[in-house]
Design an enzyme around this catalytic site. Structure first.
Site, PDB file in Angstrom:
ATOM      1  N   GLU A 155       0.910  -1.307   0.112  1.00  0.00           N
ATOM      2  CA  GLU A 155       0.081  -0.020  -0.039  1.00  0.00           C
ATOM      3  C   GLU A 155       1.066   1.293  -0.033  1.00  0.00           C
ATOM      4  O   GLU A 155       0.783   2.095   0.959  1.00  0.00           O
ATOM      5  CB  GLU A 155      -1.043   0.038   1.040  1.00  0.00           C
ATOM      6  N   GLU A 271      -6.255 -10.837  -1.203  1.00  0.00           N
ATOM      7  CA  GLU A 271      -6.870 -10.573  -0.006  1.00  0.00           C
ATOM      8  C   GLU A 271      -8.521 -10.534  -0.563  1.00  0.00           C
ATOM      9  O   GLU A 271      -9.139  -9.567  -0.133  1.00  0.00           O
ATOM     10  CB  GLU A 271      -6.607  -9.219   0.562  1.00  0.00           C
ATOM     11  N   SER A 620     -46.614 -30.139 -14.786  1.00  0.00           N
ATOM     12  CA  SER A 620     -46.206 -30.001 -13.482  1.00  0.00           C
ATOM     13  C   SER A 620     -47.436 -30.132 -12.623  1.00  0.00           C
ATOM     14  O   SER A 620     -47.849 -31.417 -12.390  1.00  0.00           O
ATOM     15  CB  SER A 620     -45.599 -28.602 -13.424  1.00  0.00           C
TER      16      SER A 620
HETATM   17  C1  XIL Z   1      -6.058  -6.417   8.323  1.00  0.00           C
HETATM   18  C2  XIL Z   1      -6.507  -7.529   9.104  1.00  0.00           C
HETATM   19  O1  XIL Z   1      -7.414  -8.374   8.557  1.00  0.00           O
HETATM   20  C3  XIL Z   1      -7.095  -7.048  10.698  1.00  0.00           C
HETATM   21  O2  XIL Z   1      -7.371  -8.089  11.541  1.00  0.00           O
HETATM   22  C4  XIL Z   1      -6.312  -5.940  11.197  1.00  0.00           C
HETATM   23  O3  XIL Z   1      -6.785  -5.321  12.263  1.00  0.00           O
HETATM   24  C5  XIL Z   1      -5.827  -5.027  10.025  1.00  0.00           C
HETATM   25  O4  XIL Z   1      -5.397  -5.582   8.956  1.00  0.00           O
HETATM   26  N1  XIL Z   1      -4.778  -4.677   3.497  1.00  0.00           N
HETATM   27  C6  XIL Z   1      -3.793  -5.642   3.992  1.00  0.00           C
HETATM   28  C7  XIL Z   1      -4.025  -6.500   5.230  1.00  0.00           C
HETATM   29  O5  XIL Z   1      -2.906  -5.974   3.672  1.00  0.00           O
HETATM   30  O6  XIL Z   1      -2.930  -6.798   5.979  1.00  0.00           O
HETATM   31  C8  XIL Z   1      -5.265  -5.871   6.136  1.00  0.00           C
HETATM   32  O7  XIL Z   1      -5.311  -7.130   7.171  1.00  0.00           O
HETATM   33  C9  XIL Z   1      -6.428  -5.630   5.310  1.00  0.00           C
HETATM   34  C10 XIL Z   1      -6.106  -4.572   4.453  1.00  0.00           C
END
Ligand code: XIL
Length: 717
Positions: A155, A271, A620
C-alpha cells in the site's frame, strides 16, 4: 424463480429419494489447473480442529492475517516475538501447504520504532534503511524454507485524485512516514533489494488495494515499470481484491490484470473479499451493520461479482498463480460477519457463492458472444428489448436512471439465479446472460432496487402466481407452433361457468374449438388441459400456444380435431416443502372439473360426452392434479397425460379397462430415465402407454408445447 419453485415441488412430491449432489470437491481441487486457492488465517483457524480441517481441505496457500506483520514479530528494537508467526509456519510445514509471507513493510501495523530516534525525532533514511534491512533479512531467513512469496511492500500508492508534491510534480506516493523520511520511492526499492538478498528464490510482490481503479492502477504500473527498468527485483503484483457487490466491473478487473500482466510475470489476488455494502478497498472504514439482513438480491450480486473475479483470473491463469480469500469465514472477517463477505458463512458452512466459484463453466470464460441480437418475439410493439442472439444469449435493457441496481431473474450460469445489469452512460441498465438460455419460452422478472417489476419492453405472462415478463429463444423446431397464414385457424374463447365448490363463484375457462367448428354439426372429443403451479387458465393458450399447436396439427392431418378446455386449477393450497395432498386435490379441484366444468362444456359445446372421447392432461402441478383426479374418479377420462408432473404405476390403477391411453413426458434436463421407465412398466403391465422426452429442455414451456404436440397426435385414435 418459478423454475426453482416448481422443481422443488416436483422434487418433494414425485422424485423423493433423488440424492442431492455431493459437496465433496474442494476449491483447491476445482482450481488445480489454474492457480492456488489461498486463505488468510488467524490463530484459531489453525488450532481449532474443525476450522483447520476446513483450511486443509479447501486451500492450497496460506497467508497469516496479522501474525507475520512487522508489528507482530518485531515490536521493539532487538525484540522479536515469533510465537504466533512460527505457529502459522509450522502449520504449513506440517501440512505441506504453501505460505505467502505478509508483509515485510507497510505503513500500518508497522514497527513504528524504526522511524524514530531516542528523542522521538525522525531518523535519517540511512538509519531507516539499515533497520529495514535487518528486519527483512531476519524475517525472510527464518521462513525461507516455507514461504514461497512475500508481500515486500504494502500500500504505497495514494488513492483518488492527483496530489502535487513539493517539487510541483504529480506525486503518486502515499504521504507515509517512510515517504516523509525518504522523499522518493527509494524505500520501496530498498525493501525489494533486501528481500532478494535474503532469499533469491522467493517471489517478491508489491501489494495494494483499489488496484482496479484506473488512476491508481496506472500509478502502480508506472512505479513498478520504472523499478523493473532499473533492475529492482519485483516479481509480481498483488491485487488485494477488497471489493463489494457493486464493483469493480468485470471490465475494470480485466483491464487491471491485463495491464499488470504486461509488466510482471506473477499476479496474485492476495486479499479477496466482497462485502455487501458500497465501500471498497482497505480504508478500514465500513458500516458493519448495513448488511445485517442480507437480501436475495445482495446474495446474487455477490455471486455475480465473485464469478466475474474468478472468470478474469482464470482467463489470466498463465500469470495468476494464487487467489487468496481474506479470512476463512464471515465470522473471521476483518469486515465483520454482517458484511457477509466470504464463501463460508459465520458457521463455516459453504454458501451458494462457494458453489458458484467452485463449479464454474470453463467454456463460458472465453465464449464469444455473437453480435446478432434481435428483439424477442415477446417484445411489446416498438420495443427493442429483451433481445436474443443466434446462440441463445438473452440481453436485457431497461431505463432506470436513478436505480442503484437492476437484476433480471433469468440467465443463471451454474448456480446463479439471474443476470446483474450494468448501468450505461445514458441511464439505462443492460446485461447479457452468462450462458445461452435453453430454446423456448422463459419467465423472468426485474428487480429494481429490490422492487420486483415486469419489464416494460416485453409482454406479461401469468406464471409464479403473478404476471411475469417473458422472453422467447427461438427453437429449431418452432414451426409446429408458428403463426401460419396458409391454414384455417380455430377459435379460443373465454367462457364463464358457475361454481359452488368454494361458495358461489363464476369461474373462467378458455375453450379451443377447431377450425370449422362454428359451421358444422359434428361432435368433438374434449381434452381438459391443466397449467402448472402459479399459472392460470391463460398460460396454455398464451405462452403454451395450445391453439396454434392444435391448428397446425389439424391442418396437416396429424391430429383428430378436438376441443381443448383450459381452466384455473389452483383451487388447492399447494405448499412447497409439504407432500402434495392427492386426496384433497381430487376432492376440491376434482369437483370443479368433473361436477361443474365437464357438464358445462358438454351442455354448451358439441362434445361426445363419454369416457373414450374425454382426456385429462396437465403440466407439472397440473400433471399431479391429473394423476390424482384420474385415479380417484376413474371412468370420466379415458386418456391421461402427465407432462413434467410425475408418473403412474401399474399398481395404482385399479381398473385397466377404464384407461384407453396414457402419455408421460418431461424435458431431457428433468428425469427422462424415470419417466421412460414408468412408461415401460405400464406397457409391460398391458397398458396403452407412451413416453416422450423433449430434447435439451428443462421444466419450461417448450417441453410442454412439444409434449402437447406429441400427445395430441395420439388422442382419441
Ligand atoms: C487487516 C487484518 O485483517 C485485521 O485483522 C487488522 O486489524 C488490520 O489488517 N490490507 C492488508 C491486510 O494488506 O493486512 C489488512 O489486514 C487488510 C487490508
Amino acid at each position: 424463480m418459478k423454475k426453482i419453485l416448481l422443481t422443488a415441488l416436483c422434487a418433494l412430491t414425485v422424485f423423493a429419494g433423488a440424492g442431492a449432489q455431493g459437496d465433496s470437491k474442494s476449491l483447491k481441487e476445482a482450481y488445480r489447473d489454474y492457480f492456488l486457492i489461498g486463505v488468510a488465517v488467524n490463530g484459531r483457524n489453525i488450532t481449532d480442529e474443525a476450522q483447520s480441517a476446513l483450511v486443509k481441505k479447501e486451500f492450497s496457500s496460506i497467508t497469516a492475517e496479522n501474525d507475520m506483520k512487522p508489528a507482530s514479530v518485531h515490536p521493539a528494537e532487538g525484540k522479536w516475538t515469533w510465537e504466533r508467526a512460527d505457529r502459522v509456519a509450522d502449520f504449513c510445514r506440517k501440512n505441506g501447504i504453501k505460505l505467502r509471507g505478509h508483509c515485510l513493510m507497510w505503513h500500518n501495523q508497522m514497527c513504528d520504532w524504526m522511524f524514530y530516534d531516542e528523542d522521538h525525532k525522525l531518523v535519517s533514511k540511512e538509519v531507516l534503511y539499515e533497520r529495514m534491512r535487518e528486519h527483512i533479512h531476519t524475517v525472510v531467513n527464518r521462513y525461507k524454507d516455507v514461504v514461497y512469496a512475500w508481500d515486500v511492500f504494502n500500500e504505497c500508492i495514494a488513492d483518488g485524485g492527483r496530489r502535487i508534491g513539493a517539487d510541483g510534480k504529480d506525486q503518486p506516493l502515499r504521504e507515509s512516514t517512510f515517504y516523509k523520511i525518504c522523499g522518493s520511492d527509494e524505500f520501496i526499492r530498498k525493501a525489494f533489494i533486501f528481500a532478494r538478498e535474503a532469499d533469491p528464490n522467493a517471489l517478491l510482490f508489491y501489494n495494494d488495494y483499489n488496484e482496479c481503479d484506473p488512476v491508481k492502477r496506472d500509478r502502480i504500473c508506472e512505479m513498478i515499470s520504472a523499478m523493473k527498468a532499473d533492475g529492482v527485483p519485483v516479481d509480481g503484483i498483488g491485487m488485494q481484491g477488497h471489493y463489494n457487490i457493486y464493483g469493480p466491473s468485470e471490465e475494470d478487473i480485466e483491464a487491471a490484470v491485463s495491464k499488470y500482466a504486461a509488466i510482471v510475470d506473477h499476479i496474485h489476488m492476495t486479499e479477496l473479499d466482497i462485502r455487501v455494502n458500497q465501500e471498497m478497498g482497505g480504508q478500514l472504514r465500513f458500516n458493519r451493520n448495513e448488511g445485517a439482513r442480507i437480501s436475495g438480491d445482495q446474495k446474487l450480486m455477490q455471486e455475480a461479482e465473485y464469478a466475474a473475479v474468478f472468470r478474469v483470473m482464470r482467463r489470466h491463469a498463465d500469470k495468476v498463480d494464487c487467489v487468496t480469500f481474506w479470512n476463512l469465514s464471515d465470522r473471521d472477517s476483518w469486515l465483520g460477519a454482517d458484511n457477509y463477505p466470504l464463501p463460508f458463512d459465520k458457521d463455516y458452512k459453504p454458501k451458494n457463492v462457494y458453489r458458484v466459484i467452485r463449479d464454474f463453466n470453463a467454456a463460458a470464460d472465453t465464449a464469444v458472444i455473437k453480435d446478432d441480437f434481435k428483439p424477442s418475439a415477446t417484445c411489446q410493439p416498438r420495443q427493442q428489448y429483451p433481445q436474443v442472439n443466434s446462440q441463445g444469449y438473452v440481453r436485457f435493457r431497461v431505463q432506470a436512471p436513478a436505480a442503484r441496481y437492476v437484476i433480471a431473474s433469468a440467465g443463471h450460469g451454474g448456480h446463479m439465479g439471474g443476470t446483474v445489469l450494468k448501468r450505461q452512460e445514458d441511464g439505462s441498465w443492460m446485461g447479457t446472460t452468462l450462458e445461452p438460455e435453453d430454446e423456448g419460452f422463459h419467465y423472468y422478472t426485474l428487480s429494481i432496487d429490490g422492487a420486483q417489476v415486469v419489464d416494460p419492453g416485453t409482454n406479461s405472462y401469468y406464471g409464479g402466481a403473478r404476471w411475469m415478463s417473458g422472453v422467447e429463444v427461438p427453437a429449431q423446431d418452432e414451426a409446429f407452433y408458428a403463426d401460419r397464414t396458409d391454414i384455417e385457424h380455430g377459435n379460443v374463447q373465454k367462457v364463464l361457468f358457475p361454481s359452488h365448490v368454494n361458495g358461489n363463484q363464476l369461474r373462467t375457462a378458455y375453450v379451443y374449438t377447431p377450425a370449422g367448428y362454428e359451421k358444422g354439426k359434428k361432435r368433438y372429443p374434449v381434452l381438459y388441459l391443466q397449467h402448472g403451479w402459479g399459472e392460470n387458465e391463460t398460460s396454455w393458450p398464451v405462452q403454451g400456444k395450445a391453439g396454434l399447436i392444435m391448428d397446425n396439427l389439424i391442418a396437416e392431418g396429424k391430429a383428430l380435431p378436438f376441443i381443448v378446455v383450459m381452466t384455473y386449477g389452483m383451487t388447492n393450497d399447494v405448499v412447497f416443502g409439504r407432500p402434495f395432498d392427492r386426496n384433497q386435490v381430487a376432492e376440491d379441484f376434482g369437483k370443479v372439473l368433473i361436477d361443474e366444468l365437464v357438464p358445462y362444456i358438454d351442455s354448451h359445446f358439441r362434445t361426445v360426452a363419454d369416457r373414450k372421447h374425454r382426456a385429462m392432461a396437465g403440466l407439472s402441478m397440473g400433471g399431479m392434479e391429473t394423476h390424482a383426479i384420474t385415479l380417484a374418479r376413474p371412468g370420466v377420462f379415458g386418456h391421461w397425460g402427465i407432462l413434467s408432473g410425475g408418473m403412474y404405476t401399474p399398481e395404482e390403477i385399479k381398473d385397466k379397462k377404464l384407461v384407453d391411453y396414457i402419455f408421460i413426458s418431461c424435458g431431457e434436463k428433468e428425469y427422462p430415465d424415470r419417466a421412460l421407465k414408468a412408461v415401460a412398466d405400464l406397457k409391460a403391465a398391458g397398458f396403452n402407454a407412451e413416453g416422450y422426452v423433449s430434447e435439451g429442455t428443462a421444466h419450461e414451456f417448450l417441453t410442454w408445447r412439444r409434449s402437447l404436440y406429441q400427445m395430441a397426435q395420439k388422442l382419441f385414435k
